[in-house]
Design a protein around this motif. Structure first.
Motif, short mmCIF file in Angstrom:
data_model
loop_
_atom_site.label_atom_id
_atom_site.label_comp_id
_atom_site.label_asym_id
_atom_site.label_seq_id
_atom_site.Cartn_x
_atom_site.Cartn_y
_atom_site.Cartn_z
N ASN A 1 0.78 -1.42 0.06
CA ASN A 1 -0.28 -0.22 0.28
C ASN A 1 1.00 0.95 0.25
N LEU A 2 1.20 1.80 -1.65
CA LEU A 2 1.89 3.02 -1.58
C LEU A 2 1.39 3.85 -2.10
N LEU A 3 1.72 5.08 -1.69
CA LEU A 3 1.00 6.01 -2.23
C LEU A 3 2.74 6.98 -2.54
N VAL A 4 2.55 7.35 -4.30
CA VAL A 4 3.96 8.64 -3.76
C VAL A 4 3.00 9.98 -5.12
N ILE A 5 3.26 10.68 -4.00
CA ILE A 5 3.22 11.91 -4.58
C ILE A 5 3.95 13.13 -5.72
N LEU A 6 3.78 13.23 -6.71
CA LEU A 6 4.83 14.39 -7.31
C LEU A 6 4.22 15.39 -6.96
N ASN A 7 5.66 15.86 -6.58
CA ASN A 7 4.93 17.58 -6.31
C ASN A 7 5.53 18.10 -7.67
N ASP A 8 4.51 18.37 -8.96
CA ASP A 8 4.96 18.79 -9.91
C ASP A 8 4.71 20.31 -10.49
N ASN A 9 6.12 20.57 -9.92
CA ASN A 9 6.73 22.42 -10.08
C ASN A 9 7.25 22.79 -11.18
N CYS A 10 7.70 22.23 -11.92
CA CYS A 10 8.82 22.25 -12.75
C CYS A 10 10.00 22.80 -12.22
N MET A 11 10.35 23.41 -11.42
CA MET A 11 11.76 23.57 -10.99
C MET A 11 12.40 22.49 -10.07
N SER A 12 13.85 22.10 -10.37
CA SER A 12 14.34 21.51 -9.19
C SER A 12 14.94 23.18 -8.78
N ILE A 13 16.47 22.76 -7.80
CA ILE A 13 16.72 24.27 -7.65
C ILE A 13 16.63 25.09 -8.89
N ASP A 14 17.60 25.29 -9.96
CA ASP A 14 16.83 25.92 -11.47
C ASP A 14 16.05 25.13 -12.17
N PRO A 15 15.27 25.49 -13.01
CA PRO A 15 14.37 24.89 -13.20
C PRO A 15 15.19 23.98 -13.82
N ASN A 16 13.79 23.06 -14.06
CA ASN A 16 14.05 21.66 -14.12
C ASN A 16 14.15 20.74 -15.57
N VAL A 17 15.29 20.03 -15.52
CA VAL A 17 15.73 19.89 -17.21
C VAL A 17 15.22 18.10 -17.78
N GLY A 18 14.97 18.35 -18.96
CA GLY A 18 15.22 16.40 -19.10
C GLY A 18 13.66 16.21 -20.06
N ALA A 19 13.87 15.39 -20.33
CA ALA A 19 13.16 14.90 -21.45
C ALA A 19 11.98 14.34 -20.48
N LEU A 20 11.60 13.80 -18.70
CA LEU A 20 10.64 13.63 -18.19
C LEU A 20 10.16 14.52 -17.35
N LYS A 21 10.82 16.14 -17.41
CA LYS A 21 9.58 17.24 -17.51
C LYS A 21 9.36 17.46 -18.66
N GLU A 22 9.36 17.09 -19.47
CA GLU A 22 8.57 17.74 -20.40
C GLU A 22 7.35 16.34 -20.93
N TYR A 23 8.28 15.51 -20.46
CA TYR A 23 6.57 14.65 -19.99
C TYR A 23 5.54 15.12 -19.65
N LEU A 24 6.04 14.98 -18.50
CA LEU A 24 5.31 15.99 -17.38
C LEU A 24 4.34 16.80 -17.43
N THR A 25 4.89 17.72 -17.94
CA THR A 25 4.55 18.91 -19.48
C THR A 25 3.31 18.73 -19.78
N SER A 26 3.33 17.35 -20.35
CA SER A 26 2.57 17.41 -21.55
C SER A 26 1.34 16.48 -20.74
N ILE A 27 1.28 15.33 -20.04
CA ILE A 27 0.22 15.14 -19.70
C ILE A 27 -0.62 16.18 -18.74
N THR A 28 0.28 17.39 -18.09
CA THR A 28 -0.31 17.99 -16.97
C THR A 28 -1.27 18.54 -18.26
N THR A 29 -1.20 19.14 -19.27
CA THR A 29 -1.67 20.15 -20.30
C THR A 29 -2.81 19.20 -20.81
#
Ligand SMILES: Cc1ncc(C[n+]2csc(CCOP(=O)(O)OP(=O)(O)O)c2C)c(N)n1
Ligand SMILES: CC(=O)[C@@H](O)[C@H](O)COP(=O)(O)O
Ligand SMILES: [Mg+2]
Length: 642
Positions: A172-200
């Protein structure tokens, strides 16, 4: 300084108090909690924007779950201030990150609500999965386990190792992905682009809220209903996402994206998800810095801004009588560009620390030659190794403590193959307020035992520049340069480059009776100490050893032929460190001398200001003066090693 909490927050000592409130009160609790964080961090310093971003999520979790029985694991932990305030530490929160005060990160020994100790990223899913599997094993079927992981932390390989495992566990595991498009600097990489695409994705979003609550209701009504629920869910998601959801493909049930600032809805969603078994992921969209407009606008600057005026937003400069020398990180950043302009083989690599390491200077000046690879230290090292095989000269800049993640890569991918990768280990030594998770305490010891490495530590900015210059001159194999957090010592740091002889130290002061051997920036503490000692008629010699590997044996023969009282000083742990290297040399050559080793003791050093910690660990100028005086009074009848 004690700061008064708002009317509702004042009465919340523990989450059980929060749970007595109506859900219509939650918004006000969030407002007060956010204000409390702003009030204290503005006068105390610390991480800021990340905690503001998860205020609603934190309140919703403690409201919907039965903490501490239910377990929340924060990833990195820099966003857990709200959690600390709601879990019995509101009155201590003004001591956050101060010597003797509470830690800036969740810490098991601090509170039973801190389910797991953190500081480094991408560990939450593994740890929460371990807890969930243990609960299942013990028959605690009603227990919830939640990992809160940011989109930045999700770029770390460990997070994927954990998702891969969790997907085949029934826990029974719940992962909560807190997606704010930021690391310390703007987040990078293909995964970030994927998350943006599902968010929109509008078509998917249309169904999401209804789906979560319908599923939860049906699931509650027993196994048959659960089977139906799963079918409905799969057919809806299958159509909309064409089975293309990454998390669904890993056997997670994916929910979201949901608004991470709607606290009542979040609490309801978390409540509903408790009834759905197995691995599930809730995708929450938040704004880093939420509620403090300057932080929302410049999220990198407000990640950890230092002290600031909460009304005007003016960040306070530390007051000094005279202008301060540049930080070592900036000397690194500017020097790298200077070198790269002259040598087109040079490349820059940082795992998610462009601003912290000042690699952003090269990323701006030469975008095609400098890479932020995400929170991926292992990849950063092996990617650098790959570049080096092709004759390029990668400067791979990693904070000393984060380099712990990539040890095998240093050995297996770089050292064994003798590749010319230049490792710049920033934040080497005690870092201060971040504390034990971040102290760069171990690198001298863990690097020194690896064959083929050259390991240097500059005593000042000029030395750092010259080490960097030397490292890129010829194909000389792996080269490690360690330097501390904070400012250097030279106002005129930009001096012409000089090649340094590898493995050669230097005698800075020719004295008598006691020899002080230093490695790196701590040499400046010795220099200060010597001024005080001279005033008392004690005249030690000072050697800046510069390279702990290879050691300058010629210089060390000179030292031990002349002196039988020696002090070694290092900003690293004593076991296996610089002082140990000197003892090995003595033993190998049958020298006998009284040796005092100063450095980080074999114990966990907590948080506090850097200077306070140097004092506490007894390797600042005052310590060197005291030890030197003790030694110079001693008339050794018998040689000892301390
Ligand atoms: C192994 C490791 N590498 C780098 C860091 C430095 N670091 C701390 S927070 C952070 C960004 C995390 O981004 P995210 O998880 O999205 O959290 P956010 O700040 O956006 O809430 C980084 C790179 C770290 N703590 N651990
Ligand atoms: C939480 C974390 O790992 C970083 O934010 C870290 O605190 C940065 O340290 P510096 O302030 O030394 O860059
Ligand atoms: Mg983020």
């Amino acid at each position: 300084m004690q700061i008064e909490a708002g009317a509702l927050l004042k009465n919340i000592l523990y989450p059980s108090d929060l749970r007595k409130l109506k859900d219509s009160d939650l918004e006000e609790v969030c407002k007060e909690l956010r204000q409390f964080i702003i009030d204290i961090v503005s006068v105390n310093g610390g991480h800021f924007a990340a905690s503001l971003g998860v205020v609603e999520l934190t309140v919703a979790l403690h409201y919907a779950l039965n903490t501490p029985y239910d377990q929340i694991v924060f990833d990195v932990g820099h966003q857990a201030y709200g959690h600390k305030i709601l879990t019995g530490r509101r009155e201590q929160f003004h001591t956050n990150r101060i010597l003797g005060g509470i830690s800036g990160f969740p810490k098991r020994e601090e509170s039973e609500y801190d389910a797991f100790g953190v500081g480094h990223s991408s560990t939450s899913i593994s740890a929460a999965l371990g807890m969930a599997v243990a609960s299942a094993y013990k028959g605690e079927t009603d227990r919830q386990h939640v990992a809160i992981i940011g989109d930045g932390a999700l770029t770390g390989g460990m997070a994927f190792e954990a998702l891969n495992h969790a997907g085949i566990e029934k826990s029974n595991l719940l992962v909560i992905l807190n997606d704010n498009c930021m690391s310390i600097d703007p987040n990078v990489g293909a995964l970030k682009e994927y998350l943006t695409s599902i968010t929109t994705s509008k078509s998917y979003n249309k169904f999401r809220d209804e789906l979560i609550s319908i599923l939860a209701k049906i699931s509650k009504n027993g196994p048959d209903a659960y089977g139906w629920a799963k079918k409905i869910e799969q057919s809806i998601k299958g159509t909309l996402l064409k089975n293309a959801n990454l998390f669904e493909s890993l056997n997670f049930r994916y929910f979201g994206p949901v608004d991470g600032h709607d606290v009542t809805k979040l609490a309801k969603t978390i409540e509903d998800l408790k009834n759905i078994n197995g691995p599930k992921l809730l995708h929450v969209v938040t704004v880093k810095g939420k509620g403090y407009s300057l932080a929302e606008k410049d999220q990198t600057k407000w990640h950890a801004p230092g002290l600031f005026d909460k009304i005007t937003g003016e960040i306070k400069k530390t007051t000094h009588d005279k202008p301060q020398p540049l930080k070592y990180q900036d000397v690194f950043g500017h020097t790298l560009v200077e070198l790269a302009e002259a040598n087109d083989k040079i490349m820059g690599i940082t795992p998610a620390m462009p601003s912290g390491s000042s690699m952003n200077i090269m990323m701006n000046a030469m975008p095609n030659r400098a890479f932020d690879v995400g929170i991926a230290e292992q990849h950063a090292v092996t990617f650098s190794a790959g570049l080096a095989t092709q004759g390029l000269v990668p400067f791979c800049n990693i904070y000393s403590s984060f380099m712990q993640r990539a040890y095998d890569q240093v050995i297996h991918d770089v050292a064994l193959q003798k590749l010319n990768v230049v490792f710049c280990l920033d934040r080497a030594g005690l870092v201060g307020a971040d504390g034990p998770t971040h102290h760069g305490a171990y690198d001298i010891s863990f690097m020194r035992c690896v064959p083929n490495l050259i390991i240097g530590a500059p005593m000042n900015e000029e030395e750092l520049r010259n080490m960097m210059y030397t490292a890129q001159l010829d194909n000389i194999g792996p080269f490690v340069i360690r330097y501390p957090r904070g400012n250097g010592v030279m106002p005129d740091w930009k001096r012409p480059f000089k090649a340094l002889p590898i493995g050669k130290g230097r005698k800075l002061i020719d004295g008598e009776e006691v020899a002080i051997l230093t490695f790196g920036h701590v040499g400046n503490e010795a220099a200060k100490a010597i001024i005080d000692l001279n005033a008392e008629g004690i005249y030690p010699s000072h050697y800046d050893i510069r390279f702990v590997k290879p050691l300058d044996e010629e210089l060390l023969h000179e030292v031990f032929q002349k002196f039988n009282k020696v002090i070694t000083v290092e900003d690293g742990v004593l076991p296996g460190g610089f002082g140990s290297a000197i003892l090995e040399f003595m033993s190998n050559h049958n020298y006998q001398a009284q040796v005092i080793r100063l450095g980080i003791p074999d114990e966990i050093v907590e948080h506090g200001e850097q200077k306070e910690l140097w004092r506490l660990c007894n390797y600042d100028a005052e310590a060197i003066v005291n030890e030197c005086k003790k030694l110079s009074k001693t008339q050794p009848t018998q040689f000892q090693v301390g």
